[in-house]
Design an enzyme around this catalytic site. Structure first.
Site, PDB file in Angstrom:
ATOM      1  N   HIS A   1       0.772  -1.218   0.027  1.00 25.42           N
ATOM      2  CA  HIS A   1      -0.075  -0.120   0.110  1.00 25.42           C
ATOM      3  C   HIS A   1       0.898   1.110  -0.035  1.00 25.42           C
ATOM      4  O   HIS A   1       2.101   1.444   0.716  1.00 25.42           O
ATOM      5  CB  HIS A   1      -1.103   0.019   1.221  1.00 25.42           C
ATOM      6  CG  HIS A   1      -0.410   0.435   2.522  1.00 25.42           C
ATOM      7  ND1 HIS A   1      -0.409   1.696   2.991  1.00 25.42           N
ATOM      8  CD2 HIS A   1      -0.117  -0.614   3.563  1.00 25.42           C
ATOM      9  CE1 HIS A   1      -0.033   1.359   4.427  1.00 25.42           C
ATOM     10  NE2 HIS A   1       0.258   0.255   4.658  1.00 25.42           N
TER      11      HIS A   1
ATOM     12  N   ASP B   1       5.596   2.978   7.321  1.00 20.39           N
ATOM     13  CA  ASP B   1       4.292   2.296   6.893  1.00 20.39           C
ATOM     14  C   ASP B   1       3.602   3.283   5.979  1.00 20.39           C
ATOM     15  O   ASP B   1       2.851   4.174   6.408  1.00 20.39           O
ATOM     16  CB  ASP B   1       3.540   2.041   8.136  1.00 20.39           C
ATOM     17  CG  ASP B   1       2.336   1.406   8.137  1.00 20.39           C
ATOM     18  OD1 ASP B   1       2.021   0.927   6.829  1.00 20.39           O
ATOM     19  OD2 ASP B   1       1.202   1.709   8.934  1.00 20.39           O
TER      20      ASP B   1
ATOM     21  N   GLU C   1      -5.672   1.731   1.962  1.00 23.22           N
ATOM     22  CA  GLU C   1      -5.307   0.557   2.599  1.00 23.22           C
ATOM     23  C   GLU C   1      -5.523   0.951   3.811  1.00 23.22           C
ATOM     24  O   GLU C   1      -6.350   0.267   5.116  1.00 23.22           O
ATOM     25  CB  GLU C   1      -3.948  -0.022   2.597  1.00 23.22           C
ATOM     26  CG  GLU C   1      -3.650  -1.151   3.254  1.00 23.22           C
ATOM     27  CD  GLU C   1      -3.404  -1.007   4.937  1.00 23.22           C
ATOM     28  OE1 GLU C   1      -3.108  -2.199   5.565  1.00 23.22           O
ATOM     29  OE2 GLU C   1      -3.132   0.194   5.264  1.00 23.22           O
ATOM     30  N   GLU C   2      -5.357   2.156   4.444  1.00 29.18           N
ATOM     31  CA  GLU C   2      -5.443   2.461   6.026  1.00 29.18           C
ATOM     32  C   GLU C   2      -6.761   2.927   6.270  1.00 29.18           C
ATOM     33  O   GLU C   2      -7.360   3.034   7.489  1.00 29.18           O
ATOM     34  CB  GLU C   2      -4.576   3.865   6.241  1.00 29.18           C
ATOM     35  CG  GLU C   2      -3.180   3.834   5.910  1.00 29.18           C
ATOM     36  CD  GLU C   2      -2.355   2.908   6.933  1.00 29.18           C
ATOM     37  OE1 GLU C   2      -3.084   2.312   8.005  1.00 29.18           O
ATOM     38  OE2 GLU C   2      -1.220   2.787   6.983  1.00 29.18           O
TER      39      GLU C   2
ATOM     40  N   ASP D   1       4.256  -5.110   3.842  1.00 27.59           N
ATOM     41  CA  ASP D   1       3.486  -3.903   4.271  1.00 27.59           C
ATOM     42  C   ASP D   1       4.372  -3.800   5.600  1.00 27.59           C
ATOM     43  O   ASP D   1       4.395  -4.459   6.539  1.00 27.59           O
ATOM     44  CB  ASP D   1       2.111  -4.414   4.908  1.00 27.59           C
ATOM     45  CG  ASP D   1       1.389  -3.243   5.528  1.00 27.59           C
ATOM     46  OD1 ASP D   1       1.915  -2.208   5.647  1.00 27.59           O
ATOM     47  OD2 ASP D   1       0.099  -3.434   5.828  1.00 27.59           O
TER      48      ASP D   1
ATOM     49  N   HIS E   1       2.465   4.639  12.752  1.00 28.78           N
ATOM     50  CA  HIS E   1       1.259   5.797  12.621  1.00 28.78           C
ATOM     51  C   HIS E   1       1.300   7.005  13.366  1.00 28.78           C
ATOM     52  O   HIS E   1       0.591   7.479  13.797  1.00 28.78           O
ATOM     53  CB  HIS E   1      -0.190   4.890  13.093  1.00 28.78           C
ATOM     54  CG  HIS E   1      -0.475   3.946  12.238  1.00 28.78           C
ATOM     55  ND1 HIS E   1      -1.742   3.543  12.066  1.00 28.78           N
ATOM     56  CD2 HIS E   1      -0.110   3.709  11.033  1.00 28.78           C
ATOM     57  CE1 HIS E   1      -1.862   2.768  11.010  1.00 28.78           C
ATOM     58  NE2 HIS E   1      -0.916   2.762  10.545  1.00 28.78           N
TER      59      HIS E   1
END
Length: 511
Positions: free
Chosen positions: A268, A280, A312-313, A341, A446
């Site tokens: 992603h 990420d 994707e998130e 990922d 994140h």
């Protein structure tokens, strides 16, 4: 100029060696394919470099810097990331297509705040729940009147009305906790982890209540819950945007190879709204961009299709849309799917998806791997053994972009790699893999600090070689997917949960 000359020399090496092997007589076509795959792996791994991957990561960082610090789907930073990827693929000679789709986006207008107003007053570490509504609430804190996990209407009572309810993770989706608390008259919720470590979470992309929800670690949540009886007062501030947006997947297909036997490799491309998403999942995307550039020299037997997924998130929207709209005849031509990922975590472990479910049977936080998935897992573990590198299994949960590929009725053999997210490294893992025990695999997971400095180049070097090995091996020969497995199929260190896409803020369902 140095990079250009280096790329030229790597391309010349690849062209010379692959051409040389192609003209050598082989006893049979099957042995020829096997030989090409073996030599191709060596050549491609020599051509693919950590510096090459890092250069793509630097470009993604620049894009984030110029676009409000993120590359989230539905925002300009993602659109520019797709533009960049298309330029790289086209320059390498691939056939490039984009696939647009609509989805419910989530953006953060202003950083969230969680504050303890009563003594000892101060700001508290937290993470906003994806798809949280906007609010600025100062109120007494409470805990559920019933079960501390707050999943059912009966868990809330008059004491929770107008309060900020401190709720434990567990049993039901985060969105259900928030909705149930809101219906009972709560002002906001603070959800705390039920295992050590910070908590990122999503309320789900269908969540529409204008109600604030944030996540905190297990230790802080238990501390706050214990202070409720002493008159704890909290403040929660969230400022978000939720709405329909259009975003894109991007695909690059080789000009070589049998279109009836397609090898897919994907990652992603989008980040979360909180940061640039360089690990990420800039790391997985950049590894595929570097491999695609170097593979342009290889006349593979099978068609290769690289996929960079959008949204994707927001719960695997891009990959789900792709599979849902792919004609069955086209779907049947996909021999396998490889997913990458996060492959550059600073405190990394070499995780391989447990495709044969030997370590994580279905029903233990893992989905059933379609036939052939165990062979993919074995290929990765065997490769790491050949390099004298340890590896470990992680749940084949279906909760990253391979999920739609392994769904019942689709059943495409799948696998991939992962280097860890928010869970903490064990002492045994630190002994074997290096790094620091008791610290998250990716302490910036994140967050805004998931930037160009949040990457282990050693991990990138090791993992991009493993990715290259798998892609080029299957690009020449996919017959191993249907052969019986022999020899060890698992990793060399203990399996670890929470891997391969088990990122709570990607998904609504809890483990």
């Amino acid at each position: 100029m140095g990079r250009t000359n280096n790329r030229w020399s790597r391309g010349l090496l690849a062209t010379t060696l692959v051409t040389a092997l192609a003209v050598v007589a082989a006893p049979s076509p099957a042995q020829a394919s096997s030989g090409l795959g073996s030599l191709g792996s060596w050549v491609l791994r020599k051509a693919v470099t950590a510096k090459g991957v890092q250069q793509h990561l630097r470009e993604l960082q620049k894009i984030a810097d110029r676009n409000n610090g993120n590359r989230a789907s539905g925002a300009p930073g993602y659109d520019r990331s797709v533009d960049y990827a298309e330029k790289v693929f086209r320059k390498a000679g691939y056939r490039v297509t984009r696939q647009a789709f609509d989805f419910q986006t989530f953006l953060i207008n202003t950083p969230s705040e969680l504050e303890r107003v009563s003594a000892p007053a101060g700001d508290l570490p937290h993470r906003i729940m994806s798809y949280s509504g906007s609010a600025d609430v100062t109120a007494p804190a409470s805990v559920p009147a019933g079960d501390f996990q707050g999943c059912n209407p009966g868990d809330f009572g008059p004491a929770n009305v107008g309060t900020i309810v401190v709720i434990s993770r567990g049993t039901c989706p985060f969105g259900q906790k928030a909705s149930t608390a809101a219906a009972a008259g709560a002002a906001a919720v603070v959800i705390y982890n039920n295992i050590p470590g910070d908590l990122s979470g999503t309320l789900g992309n269908a969540y529409t209540l204008d109600f604030a929800a944030v996540g905190v670690s297990q230790a802080l949540g238990q501390e706050l819950a214990g202070q409720v009886a002493d008159g704890l007062t909290l403040r929660v501030f969230t400022d978000t945007y939720r709405g329909q947006a259009t975003t894109e997947n991007i695909f690059a297909e080789s000009r070589w190879g049998d279109p009836r036997n397609v090898v897919m490799a994907g990652a992603h491309l989008d980040s979360v709204p909180e940061g640039p998403g360089i690990n990420d999942n800039g790391s997985g995307s950049a590894a595929l961009l570097e491999i695609a550039e170097q593979m342009r020299w290889f006349p593979t037997k099978n068609k290769v299709r690289f996929a960079l997924w959008g949204a994707e998130e927001a719960n695997l929207v891009g990959s789900t849309y792709y599979i849902a709209n792919l004609p069955e005849a086209e779907r049947d031509r996909i021999a396998l799917y490889l997913n990458f990922d996060m492959v550059g975590s600073p405190n990394y472990v070499r995780f391989v998806y447990d495709g044969d479910n030997s370590a994580f049977p279905p029903g233990t936080g893992s989905a059933a791997g379609p036939p052939g998935s165990g062979a993919i897992e074995k290929l990765f573990h065997d490769y790491f053994r050949s390099q004298r590198l340890a590896s470990a299994e992680t749940p084949f949960s279906g909760r990253s972009d391979y999920g739609p590929f392994i769904a019942e009725g689709v059943d495409i053999p799948s696998g991939g790699l992962f280097t860890g997210a928010e869970l903490v490294k064990t002492a045994e893992e630190a002994r074997v893999y290096g790094g620091t025990a008791g610290v998250a695999y990716d302490p910036c997971y994140h967050q805004a600090c998931d930037d160009i400095d949040n990457i282990s180049l050693k991990a990138i070097d090791e993992m991009s070689d493993a990715v290259a090995h798998a892609v080029i091996t299957y690009a020449y020969d996919t017959r191993s997917l249907t052969r019986p497995l022999t020899g060890p199929t698992g990793g060399t260190t203990a399996p670890a949960g929470g891997g391969g896409g088990l990122h709570d803020d990607h998904h609504e369902v809890e483990i």
